[in-house]
Each structure stands twice: as structure tokens, then as C-alpha cells.
Design a protein around this motif. Structure first.
Motif, PDB file in Angstrom:
ATOM      1  N   THR A   1     -29.700  20.418 -68.739  1.00  0.00           N
ATOM      2  CA  THR A   1     -29.404  21.727 -69.342  1.00  0.00           C
ATOM      3  C   THR A   1     -30.604  22.659 -69.217  1.00  0.00           C
ATOM      4  OG1 THR A   1     -27.904  20.653 -70.912  1.00  0.00           O
ATOM      5  CG2 THR A   1     -28.663  22.870 -71.447  1.00  0.00           C
ATOM      6  N   VAL A   2     -31.790  22.053 -69.497  1.00  0.00           N
ATOM      7  CA  VAL A   2     -33.015  22.860 -69.363  1.00  0.00           C
ATOM      8  C   VAL A   2     -33.188  23.328 -67.921  1.00  0.00           C
ATOM      9  CG1 VAL A   2     -35.521  22.798 -69.517  1.00  0.00           C
ATOM     10  CG2 VAL A   2     -34.136  21.765 -71.328  1.00  0.00           C
ATOM     11  N   LYS A   3     -32.925  22.353 -67.003  1.00  0.00           N
ATOM     12  CA  LYS A   3     -33.047  22.724 -65.594  1.00  0.00           C
ATOM     13  C   LYS A   3     -32.031  23.790 -65.213  1.00  0.00           C
ATOM     14  CE  LYS A   3     -35.004  18.381 -63.878  1.00  0.00           C
ATOM     15  NZ  LYS A   3     -34.789  17.220 -62.982  1.00  0.00           N
ATOM     16  N   VAL A   4     -30.793  23.614 -65.750  1.00  0.00           N
ATOM     17  CA  VAL A   4     -29.762  24.619 -65.459  1.00  0.00           C
ATOM     18  C   VAL A   4     -30.180  25.980 -65.994  1.00  0.00           C
ATOM     19  CG1 VAL A   4     -27.401  25.325 -65.985  1.00  0.00           C
ATOM     20  CG2 VAL A   4     -27.871  22.980 -65.278  1.00  0.00           C
ATOM     21  N   ASP A   5     -30.715  25.960 -67.246  1.00  0.00           N
ATOM     22  CA  ASP A   5     -31.197  27.230 -67.799  1.00  0.00           C
ATOM     23  C   ASP A   5     -32.312  27.816 -66.940  1.00  0.00           C
ATOM     24  OD1 ASP A   5     -29.395  26.983 -69.859  1.00  0.00           O
ATOM     25  OD2 ASP A   5     -30.838  26.015 -71.231  1.00  0.00           O
ATOM     26  N   GLY A   6     -33.226  26.908 -66.527  1.00  0.00           N
ATOM     27  CA  GLY A   6     -34.315  27.378 -65.657  1.00  0.00           C
ATOM     28  C   GLY A   6     -33.788  27.920 -64.343  1.00  0.00           C
TER      29      GLY A   6
ATOM     30  N   LYS B   1     -33.996  40.322 -55.487  1.00  0.00           N
ATOM     31  CA  LYS B   1     -33.120  40.772 -54.408  1.00  0.00           C
ATOM     32  C   LYS B   1     -32.780  42.247 -54.578  1.00  0.00           C
ATOM     33  CE  LYS B   1     -28.604  39.899 -52.329  1.00  0.00           C
ATOM     34  NZ  LYS B   1     -27.349  39.137 -52.424  1.00  0.00           N
ATOM     35  N   PHE B   2     -32.477  42.634 -55.838  1.00  0.00           N
ATOM     36  CA  PHE B   2     -32.168  44.033 -56.109  1.00  0.00           C
ATOM     37  C   PHE B   2     -33.373  44.924 -55.786  1.00  0.00           C
ATOM     38  CE2 PHE B   2     -32.099  47.626 -59.079  1.00  0.00           C
ATOM     39  CZ  PHE B   2     -30.912  48.222 -58.702  1.00  0.00           C
TER      40      PHE B   2
ATOM     41  N   ILE C   1     -32.292  32.111 -60.897  1.00  0.00           N
ATOM     42  CA  ILE C   1     -31.258  32.865 -60.167  1.00  0.00           C
ATOM     43  C   ILE C   1     -31.287  34.332 -60.579  1.00  0.00           C
ATOM     44  CG2 ILE C   1     -28.766  33.167 -59.923  1.00  0.00           C
ATOM     45  CD1 ILE C   1     -28.559  30.074 -60.060  1.00  0.00           C
ATOM     46  N   ASN C   2     -31.406  34.550 -61.906  1.00  0.00           N
ATOM     47  CA  ASN C   2     -31.486  35.939 -62.379  1.00  0.00           C
ATOM     48  C   ASN C   2     -32.727  36.633 -61.827  1.00  0.00           C
ATOM     49  OD1 ASN C   2     -29.121  35.733 -63.903  1.00  0.00           O
ATOM     50  ND2 ASN C   2     -30.213  34.898 -65.674  1.00  0.00           N
ATOM     51  N   GLN C   3     -33.843  35.891 -61.801  1.00  0.00           N
ATOM     52  CA  GLN C   3     -35.072  36.463 -61.250  1.00  0.00           C
ATOM     53  C   GLN C   3     -34.906  36.773 -59.765  1.00  0.00           C
ATOM     54  OE1 GLN C   3     -37.635  37.266 -63.105  1.00  0.00           O
ATOM     55  NE2 GLN C   3     -38.842  38.063 -61.385  1.00  0.00           N
ATOM     56  N   VAL C   4     -34.247  35.804 -59.077  1.00  0.00           N
ATOM     57  CA  VAL C   4     -33.998  36.020 -57.646  1.00  0.00           C
ATOM     58  C   VAL C   4     -33.095  37.228 -57.441  1.00  0.00           C
ATOM     59  CG1 VAL C   4     -32.873  35.041 -55.615  1.00  0.00           C
ATOM     60  CG2 VAL C   4     -34.417  33.639 -56.978  1.00  0.00           C
TER      61      VAL C   4
END
Length: 283
Positions: free
Chosen positions: A58-63, A75-76, A68-71
Motif C-alpha cells: 500500500t505504501v509502495k502503491v501510494d508512493g 510531463k505537464f 505517477i502524479n509527480q511524473v
């Protein structure tokens, strides 16, 4: 007795078997309990490991979601930067096209300036050539002016001599009238001895002469080095000679201080007249 003993022995055997059986059952129960406890412990550990793994996952998924959000953000940002870069590239291309257009215009202007420069050089060379001709004409004019001044001085000296001779004649006539008749011959002889009238020659004034400076074949006119300073007037007729040969007449159409322009009077033609032909005022 034997039966009792056998019964007792049999009961003891059965008791032993039962005890053994009970012991086996107890051992089995203990073993099963231990196995159950062991499996429960293993299951608990597995569950804890699974929960820990799930929590870690879960922690990894959150990370990963954060990554992904940072990417996505990066990307934006990259897309925005790409847009800015595209805009800059388009702006640079527009500036490059504008610069190329300006270069073409500058090349055209440079070519035009070079043409004008060549024309200016040609005009300057022509002006220098004309200046050389003007200097040459001025030298000729100066020479002719010197000749004219010399002629005028000779004329003045001759006029003074004529005036002196006239005065001498007047004095002689006055003296002859005052003297008696017998002394008139002596006085006349005395005066004749003092003044030898045969040696005095009164020559006519020399006509003003000039030269043809240039000939325009197309418009049938000439430039002469006689101007208003030498008494030339508009409409005056001049004669053109070459040595002792009379060529024709010209009529003055424009007068300047040092030179004049004149049209050729037919049948006199520009094919006949040449530079340095003599020009005199026609009487």
C-alpha cells in the motif's frame, strides 16, 4: 484359579493396551495440538507477513501514485516547456525570415548604392575631364587675354603717337601762321627735320580673334572662346577661318564672360568646322 489368573492376566493385558492406546492418543493429541499450534503460529506469521507486505505494498502503491502524479506534473511542465520552446522556435523562424528579408533588401539597397556609386564615379570622371577642359580653356583664354592686352597696349601706344603727331602738326601750322612769309619755308624745313612724317605709319586696328573650343555635330552649334569681355553680343555674326581659308559664318546665341555659343549658319555645316579653327568678328 487358573481362570482367574488368566482373567487377571488378560485384564492386565487389556489395561496395558488401553494405557498404550491412551498414551498413543494423548501423544497424537499433543502432536496434533502442537501441529495445530505450529500451523496457527505459521498462519499468524504468514498473516502478519501478508499484512506487512500489504501495508508495504500500500505504501509502495501510494508512493507510486505520488510518483505517477509527480511524473504527470513533470510531463505537464515538459509539455508547457515544449509549447514555449515551439513558440520560441516559431518566433525565431519568423525573426529569421524577417532577417533574411532584411538581408535581401539590404543587398538590393547595396546593389542600388553600388550602381549610384558607379554613376557618381562616372559623373566625377566626366566632371574631372570637363574641369581639365575648362582649365585648358581658361589657359587658352588667359593666353588670348594676354595677346589682347598686348594688342590694346600697342593700340594705345599707336593712338598716343597719332595724337602727338596731330599736336605737332597743329603746332607747325600755328607757328607757320605766326612767322613772316619769308621765314615760313625755313620753319617748315626745320619742323620736317625734327619730325620725319614718312616714318609714321598708322595701321588699322586688328580685329578681335578667337578659337573654336568644341563642336556639337548633333545640334549644329559651336563653343568659342570669345565672350562679353571681348565685346561679343547676342545675335552677332562671326566668321570661321582655317588659316587663310574662309569656312563660313556663325551666329551667337548665348554669351558668357569668357566664351559664347553660336549656331552654324547654313550652308555652313558641323562636318566642316573643327576645333581650334579661327573665329573673328565679321565687320
Amino acid at each position: 484359579m487358573r481362570n482367574n489368573f488368566s482373567k487377571t492376566k488378560k485384564s492386565k493385558s487389556e489395561g496395558k493396551v488401553l494405557t498404550v492406546f491412551l498414551i498413543i492418543i494423548a501423544v497424537l493429541l499433543v502432536t496434533m495440538t502442537a501441529a495445530a499450534v505450529f500451523f496457527l503460529y505459521q498462519e499468524k506469521e504468514s498473516r502478519e507477513k501478508a499484512e506487512t507486505a500489504q501495508e508495504n505494498l500500500t505504501v509502495k502503491v501510494d508512493g507510486l501514485e505520488k510518483d505517477i502524479n509527480q511524473v504527470k506534473k513533470e510531463k505537464f511542465l515538459l509539455e508547457e516547456k515544449n509549447k514555449e520552446a515551439d513558440d520560441k522556435i516559431n518566433g525565431l523562424l519568423d525573426e529569421l525570415e524577417l532577417e533574411q528579408g532584411l538581408r535581401e533588401e539590404m543587398k538590393k539597397e547595396a546593389a542600388s548604392l553600388n550602381e549610384k556609386l558607379e554613376e557618381a564615379k562616372a559623373a566625377r570622371q566626366e566632371a574631372e575631364k570637363k574641369n581639365e577642359d575648362i582649365v585648358k580653356f581658361q589657359e587658352e583664354i588667359s593666353q588670348l587675354q594676354s595677346q589682347l592686352d598686348k594688342i590694346l597696349e600697342e593700340k594705345k601706344a599707336l593712338e598716343e603717337k597719332v595724337q602727338e603727331q596731330i599736336q605737332i602738326e597743329k603746332n607747325r601750322v600755328g607757328v607757320s601762321q605766326l612767322l613772316p612769309s619769308d621765314g615760313s619755308q625755313q620753319s617748315s624745313d626745320t619742323l620736317e627735320e625734327k619730325v620725319d612724317l614718312s616714318k609714321i605709319v598708322v595701321s588699322p586696328l586688328k580685329a578681335v580673334e578667337g578659337l573654336v573650343l568644341s563642336v556639337d555635330v548633333d545640334t549644329e552649334f559651336v563653343i568659342v572662346n570669345l565672350g562679353s569681355k571681348k565685346g561679343i553680343n547676342m545675335g552677332q555674326i562671326l566668321s570661321v577661318n582655317r588659316g587663310q581659308e574662309y569656312l563660313g559664318d556663325i551666329q551667337v546665341t548665348r554669351v558668357q564672360p569668357e566664351m559664347s555659343a553660336a549656331d552654324l549658319i547654313p550652308p555652313f555645316s558641323s562636318r566642316v568646322v573643327r576645333k581650334n579653327d579661327q573665329v573673328v568678328i565679321k565687320p
